[in-house]
Motif scaffolding. Structure first.
Motif, mmCIF file in Angstrom:
data_model
loop_
_atom_site.group_PDB
_atom_site.id
_atom_site.type_symbol
_atom_site.label_atom_id
_atom_site.label_comp_id
_atom_site.label_asym_id
_atom_site.label_seq_id
_atom_site.Cartn_x
_atom_site.Cartn_y
_atom_site.Cartn_z
ATOM 1 N N UNK A 34 9.474 2.070 6.903
ATOM 2 C CA UNK A 34 10.153 3.105 6.934
ATOM 3 C C UNK A 34 8.238 3.754 6.952
ATOM 4 N N UNK A 35 7.207 3.657 7.247
ATOM 5 C CA UNK A 35 6.048 4.522 7.663
ATOM 6 C C UNK A 35 6.323 4.832 9.136
ATOM 7 N N UNK A 36 6.641 3.775 10.038
ATOM 8 C CA UNK A 36 7.397 3.988 11.263
ATOM 9 C C UNK A 36 7.866 4.769 11.342
ATOM 10 N N UNK A 37 9.213 4.632 11.490
ATOM 11 C CA UNK A 37 10.258 5.932 11.036
ATOM 12 C C UNK A 37 9.291 7.462 10.971
ATOM 13 N N UNK A 38 8.934 7.493 9.348
ATOM 14 C CA UNK A 38 7.842 8.917 9.856
ATOM 15 C C UNK A 38 6.810 8.578 10.388
ATOM 16 N N UNK A 39 5.817 8.339 11.230
ATOM 17 C CA UNK A 39 4.402 7.536 12.593
ATOM 18 C C UNK A 39 5.946 8.597 13.744
ATOM 19 N N UNK A 40 7.202 7.840 13.986
ATOM 20 C CA UNK A 40 7.613 8.386 14.485
ATOM 21 C C UNK A 40 8.849 10.013 14.452
ATOM 22 N N UNK A 41 8.742 10.384 13.954
ATOM 23 C CA UNK A 41 9.076 11.568 13.661
ATOM 24 C C UNK A 41 8.141 12.357 13.234
ATOM 25 N N UNK A 42 6.694 12.404 13.659
ATOM 26 C CA UNK A 42 6.099 13.170 13.249
ATOM 27 C C UNK A 42 5.905 13.253 14.788
ATOM 28 N N UNK A 43 6.171 12.164 15.371
ATOM 29 C CA UNK A 43 5.347 12.459 17.792
ATOM 30 C C UNK A 43 6.593 13.746 17.557
ATOM 31 N N UNK A 44 7.811 13.533 16.995
ATOM 32 C CA UNK A 44 8.559 14.021 17.473
ATOM 33 C C UNK A 44 8.453 15.933 16.760
ATOM 34 N N UNK A 45 8.041 15.610 15.545
ATOM 35 C CA UNK A 45 7.180 17.109 15.028
ATOM 36 C C UNK A 45 6.271 17.745 16.690
ATOM 37 N N UNK A 46 5.056 16.639 16.650
ATOM 38 C CA UNK A 46 4.307 17.722 17.206
ATOM 39 C C UNK A 46 4.576 17.900 18.689
ATOM 40 N N UNK A 47 5.528 17.386 19.213
ATOM 41 C CA UNK A 47 5.630 16.553 20.852
ATOM 42 C C UNK A 47 7.457 17.814 21.008
ATOM 43 N N UNK A 48 8.034 17.253 20.045
ATOM 44 C CA UNK A 48 9.624 17.703 20.726
ATOM 45 C C UNK A 48 9.631 19.393 20.853
ATOM 46 N N UNK A 49 10.724 19.540 21.811
ATOM 47 C CA UNK A 49 11.083 21.243 21.896
ATOM 48 C C UNK A 49 12.650 20.862 21.400
ATOM 49 N N UNK A 50 13.684 20.726 21.161
ATOM 50 C CA UNK A 50 15.038 20.811 20.418
ATOM 51 C C UNK A 50 15.041 20.944 19.084
ATOM 52 N N UNK B 150 17.505 21.004 16.898
ATOM 53 C CA UNK B 150 18.038 20.215 16.181
ATOM 54 C C UNK B 150 17.418 18.846 15.604
ATOM 55 N N UNK B 151 17.677 17.917 16.804
ATOM 56 C CA UNK B 151 15.795 16.974 16.824
ATOM 57 C C UNK B 151 15.083 16.976 15.710
ATOM 58 N N UNK B 152 13.810 18.219 15.585
ATOM 59 C CA UNK B 152 13.160 18.595 15.091
ATOM 60 C C UNK B 152 13.143 18.497 13.463
ATOM 61 N N UNK B 153 14.178 19.073 13.447
ATOM 62 C CA UNK B 153 15.218 18.890 11.800
ATOM 63 C C UNK B 153 15.367 17.879 11.351
ATOM 64 N N UNK B 154 15.934 16.525 12.167
ATOM 65 C CA UNK B 154 15.880 15.455 11.798
ATOM 66 C C UNK B 154 14.896 15.183 11.463
ATOM 67 N N UNK B 155 14.215 15.171 12.429
ATOM 68 C CA UNK B 155 12.607 13.838 11.677
ATOM 69 C C UNK B 155 12.278 15.283 11.041
ATOM 70 N N UNK B 156 11.969 16.393 11.081
ATOM 71 C CA UNK B 156 11.575 16.113 8.855
ATOM 72 C C UNK B 156 12.309 16.283 8.415
ATOM 73 N N UNK B 157 13.803 15.693 8.380
ATOM 74 C CA UNK B 157 14.201 15.002 7.273
ATOM 75 C C UNK B 157 14.021 13.614 7.108
ATOM 76 N N UNK B 158 13.892 13.369 8.415
ATOM 77 C CA UNK B 158 13.427 11.669 8.422
ATOM 78 C C UNK B 158 12.146 11.500 7.609
#
Length: 164
Positions: free
Chosen positions: A79-95, A97-105
Motif C-alpha cells: 500500500x505504501x508503494x501505491x502511495x509513493x507512486x501516486x505521489x510521484x504522479x502528483x508531483x510530475x503529472x499533468x493530466x 483526471x489522473x492527478x485526481x485518481x492519484x489523490x484518491x489512491x
C-alpha cells in the motif's frame, strides 16, 4: 499437508503482474496525449523506480509464524508503494483526471494501512504532511483545499477557482 512456498515464489506473481500492467499501459500512454522528453520524465521515472524497489523489498518480510501479522507486514509496504507512486504522479503529472485518481489512491491506501494496523493493535503511522505538497518549480501549482480528516490532509483541486 500444505507445502510452504518461499517468499521469493510469492513475490514473483506480483512482479509479473506489475510488469504486465506496465506493458499494457505503455501503448495506452503513447496514444493518450502529449509526450514529454526523456529528460522531462527522468525525475518521475527515478522516483517511481525507487518506490517500486522499496515496495518489493518491504514485501519480502520474514515470516513470523502469525498469518495475520505476516499479511499486514507484506500489505503495508504494498500500500505504501501505491502511495509513493501516486505521489510521484502528483508531483510530475499533468493530466488532471489522473492527478485526481492519484489523490484518491493516497487517501484510500493510507486508510487501509491504518485499518490493518488497528486490526492488529499496532501503533498507527505518525501524522505528517504529504511529500507531494512540495512541487518542483517546473510543475504549476494546484489550487487546493484540505480534507476534513486530521492527519490525512492532501492537496485537492478546487474546481470553482480559476488558475491565474
Amino acid at each position: 499437508m500444505r507445502a510452504s512456498t518461499s517468499r521469493k515464489a510469492r513475490t514473483v506473481p506480483c512482479a509479473v503482474l506489475l510488469v504486465s500492467i506496465a506493458a499494457l499501459c505503455g501503448p495506452l500512454a503513447v496514444a493518450a496525449g502529449p509526450q514529454t522528453t526523456a529528460a522531462d520524465e527522468a525525475p518521475f521515472l527515478a522516483e517511481n523506480d525507487a518506490a517500486m524497489s522499496k515496495m518489493m523489498n518491504g514485501m519480502s518480510a520474514r515470516p513470523s509464524g502469525d498469518v495475520d501479522r505476516d499479511f499486514v507486514a507484506m500489505m503495508v509496504p504494498h500500500h505504501q508503494g501505491a502511495i509513493d507512486m501516486a505521489q510521484a504522479e502528483l508531483r510530475f503529472g499533468h493530466n488532471e483526471a489522473l492527478r485526481r485518481i492519484a489523490q484518491e489512491i493516497v487517501v484510500e491506501q493510507q486508510q487501509e494501512i491504518v485499518a490493518m494496523r488497528r486490526a492488529l493493535g499496532q501503533p498507527l503511522p505518525p501524522a505528517a504532511p504529504a511529500p507531494d505538497q512540495q512541487r518542483p518549480a517546473s510543475v504549476p501549482p494546484v489550487h487546493s483545499q484540505p480534507l476534513s480528516q486530521p492527519g490525512m490532509q492532501m492537496p485537492m483541486p478546487n474546481p470553482m477557482q480559476k488558475e491565474p
